[in-house]
Design a protein around this motif. Structure first.
Motif, short mmCIF file in Angstrom:
data_model
loop_
_atom_site.label_atom_id
_atom_site.label_comp_id
_atom_site.label_asym_id
_atom_site.label_seq_id
_atom_site.Cartn_x
_atom_site.Cartn_y
_atom_site.Cartn_z
N ASN A 50 -4.45 -5.09 11.68
CA ASN A 50 -5.81 -4.69 11.38
C ASN A 50 -6.66 -5.95 11.38
O ASN A 50 -6.16 -7.04 11.06
N GLY A 64 -5.49 6.92 4.53
CA GLY A 64 -5.98 5.54 4.58
C GLY A 64 -5.29 4.66 3.55
O GLY A 64 -5.33 3.44 3.63
N LYS A 90 0.88 4.67 1.79
CA LYS A 90 0.08 5.35 2.81
C LYS A 90 0.17 6.87 2.74
O LYS A 90 -0.74 7.56 3.18
N ARG A 120 -9.28 -6.79 9.53
CA ARG A 120 -10.12 -6.73 8.33
C ARG A 120 -9.19 -6.74 7.13
O ARG A 120 -7.97 -6.73 7.29
N GLY A 156 -7.42 -4.84 3.90
CA GLY A 156 -6.96 -3.47 3.70
C GLY A 156 -7.76 -2.78 2.62
O GLY A 156 -8.32 -3.42 1.73
N ASP A 157 -7.80 -1.48 2.69
CA ASP A 157 -8.37 -0.67 1.63
C ASP A 157 -7.31 0.38 1.30
O ASP A 157 -6.96 1.16 2.19
N PRO A 158 -6.70 0.39 0.15
CA PRO A 158 -7.10 -0.23 -1.12
C PRO A 158 -6.49 -1.61 -1.46
O PRO A 158 -6.69 -2.06 -2.58
N GLU A 159 -5.80 -2.30 -0.55
CA GLU A 159 -5.18 -3.57 -0.93
C GLU A 159 -6.19 -4.59 -1.49
O GLU A 159 -5.88 -5.39 -2.38
N ASP A 166 0.87 -1.18 0.00
CA ASP A 166 0.00 0.00 0.00
C ASP A 166 0.91 1.23 0.00
O ASP A 166 2.04 1.16 0.45
N TYR A 223 -4.80 -8.75 9.26
CA TYR A 223 -3.90 -7.99 8.40
C TYR A 223 -2.72 -7.54 9.25
O TYR A 223 -2.91 -6.82 10.22
N1 GLY Z 1 -4.51 0.46 3.45
C1 GLY Z 1 -4.29 0.40 4.83
C2 GLY Z 1 -5.42 -0.10 5.60
O1 GLY Z 1 -6.40 -0.57 5.09
O2 GLY Z 1 -5.35 -0.01 6.82
#
Ligand code: GLY
Ligand code: AMP
Length: 426
Positions: free
Chosen positions: A290, A230, A218, A292, A294-297, A216, A273
């Motif tokens: 994390n 994010g 960041k 959950r 990732g966003d945007p992964e 990612d 994560y």
């Molecule tokens: N891309 C980092 C996150 O989802 O925490």
């Protein structure tokens, strides 16, 4: 079968899109969803966010499976609520979600179970925190304890930045942090050198299944500069995760985390994560957990997934992940986030979006901060779109993505021009 996806970001658009491609899935509800899921005739947005109302909905609509995107719902106990009603759901319980919900909890957990991470101290008192920074000097990292949508971490290259961050978190209560139990607290930790990667696994309480690696970006600006966000873009696979690094991560971080949770009396289920820092010798440290995807992964990872996501998540919920063998597209997937002007601190909303290309199997525009109003797509959040494409190399994927990005227009759009550059250099 009917499926419910909880959340409204690009990650949830990608989850819904992938689930809908399963021959076993007849309907995908997205709660609350966004403009992208609204305009996709194969998906159905439902405007519900309260966790009890979500469980009511899953019951009434006979959803066979629910998958949770964002951490806030997990930390609020959505999984506990669904399970108490016998509803199938993928995600960690409220107790397990503390791994993300509290930096202080996560750091203590890692220390207790010997999981490699930066040395840290936790402070409730600003004066003590300032004294600690004065003694240790910069670079140093200041982290707010509660959920902060990726904005609660300040990597201070000079001590003044660390002092300002302490005041902002402990005294000013800024940075949009949700303080646990109403009490502000900071974690101050040593600065780590190296390259970052995102390592995401699925866990059913016993079995662990690693997903494809990803990386990612960041920081807001090119060359990894500017404030933390994010996430401004991602790609999969991450070449920095060599087979050797992969084995070390499983052995030193993932397995001890899952067994450590179990030893602490918490069965871990759902996505886990680990944010990694990998040094040039291949030593790995955990920056954060994390609970959950990732966003945007998620967007590039799911474009590479060839297996049926619905089947995988059913096995996760039923404790039979050992029956799953994941198949990945060998190509690279890369996603570039287009964000609103003013992101991350004060994104401006309400601008019309034009020039979206047609989605194909190899190029997808996943939506995040968009709404469909009178048939027109309008910006409604900080991260607006994630343009994602598959390519035979990082360069080809970049080329396809940036060609699509160039055609998409909305007022004040900001995006990085160097997503994937680290992988190109390798
Ligand atoms: N891309 C980092 C996150 O989802 O925490
Ligand atoms: P976190 O939410 O804890 O992952 O922190 C957000 C970002 O801040 C990470 O992705 C890193 O880029 C950076 N970061 C966090 N902790 C450290 C550290 N100890 N050393 C260097 N950079 C860090």
């Amino acid at each position: 079968m009917r499926v419910l996806v909880i959340g409204s970001g690009g990650r949830e658009h990608a989850l819904a899109w992938k689930l809908r491609r399963s021959p076993k899935v007849s309907k995908v509800f997205v709660a609350p969803g966004n403009g992208g899921t609204a305009r996709d005739s194969t998906l159905t947005n439902v405007n519900i966010t309260d966790i009890h109302a979500l469980a009511d909905f899953a019951q009434t609509e006979k959803a066979a499976l629910t998958v949770v995107g964002p951490e806030a719902a997990l930390c609020a106990g959505v999984v506990d609520e669904f399970r108490s009603r016998g509803l199938r759901i993928v995600g960690p319980t409220k107790a397990a979600a503390q791994l993300e919900g509290s930096k202080a909890f996560a750091k203590d957990f890692m220390q207790r179970h010997g999981i490699p991470t930066a040395r840290h101290t936790t402070f409730y008192d600003a004066e003590q925190a300032h004294a600690h920074v004065a003694q240790r000097g910069a670079p140093i990292v200041v982290k707010a304890d509660g959920l902060a949508a990726g904005k609660g971490v300040v990597v201070a290259m000079v001590a003044a930045e660390a002092h300002a961050a302490i005041d902002a978190i402990l005294l000013g209560k800024q940075l949009g942090v949700q303080h646990n139990a109403g009490r502000a607290c900071v974690v101050i930790e040593d600065f780590l050198h190296g390259e970052e990667a995102s390592f995401i696994v699925l866990c059913d309480g016993k079995n662990v299944l690693p997903l494809a690696s990803s990386q990612d970006h960041k920081r807001l600006l090119d060359g990894d500069t500017g404030p933390n966000t994010g996430g401004m873009g991602a790609y999969s696979p991450a070449p920095v995760v060599t087979p050797n690094v992969h084995a070390r991560v499983m052995h030193e971080i993932i397995t001890p985390a899952i067994t450590g949770m179990a030893r602490d009396g918490i069965a871990y289920t759902g996505f886990l994560y680990a944010g990694l820092m990998i040094d040039p010798q291949g030593q790995v440290k955990t920056l954060e957990f994390n609970v959950r995807m990732g966003d945007p992964e998620t967007q590039p990872i799911l474009m590479r997934l060839k297996s049926d996501l619905f089947e995988i998540l059913m096995h996760t919920a039923d404790g039979t992940l050992d029956k799953v063998d994941l198949q990945w597209d060998r190509r690279v997937a890369l996603g570039v986030v287009m964000a609103a002007s003013g992101y991350p601190m004060s994104p401006r909303k309400g601008h019309v979006i034009n020039g979206l290309p047609a989605d194909t199997d190899d190029t997808m525009v996943f939506h995040a901060g968009t709404v469909l109003r009178d048939g027109r797509l309008t910006t409604s959040g900080g991260r607006v779109l994630c343009v994602t494409a598959l390519g035979d190399s990082v360069k080809t994927a970049q080329h396809t993505v940036y060609e699509a990005v160039a055609g998409i227009l909305f007022n004040g759009a900001q995006f990085r021009r160097d997503i994937g550059s680290r992988a190109v250099k390798r």
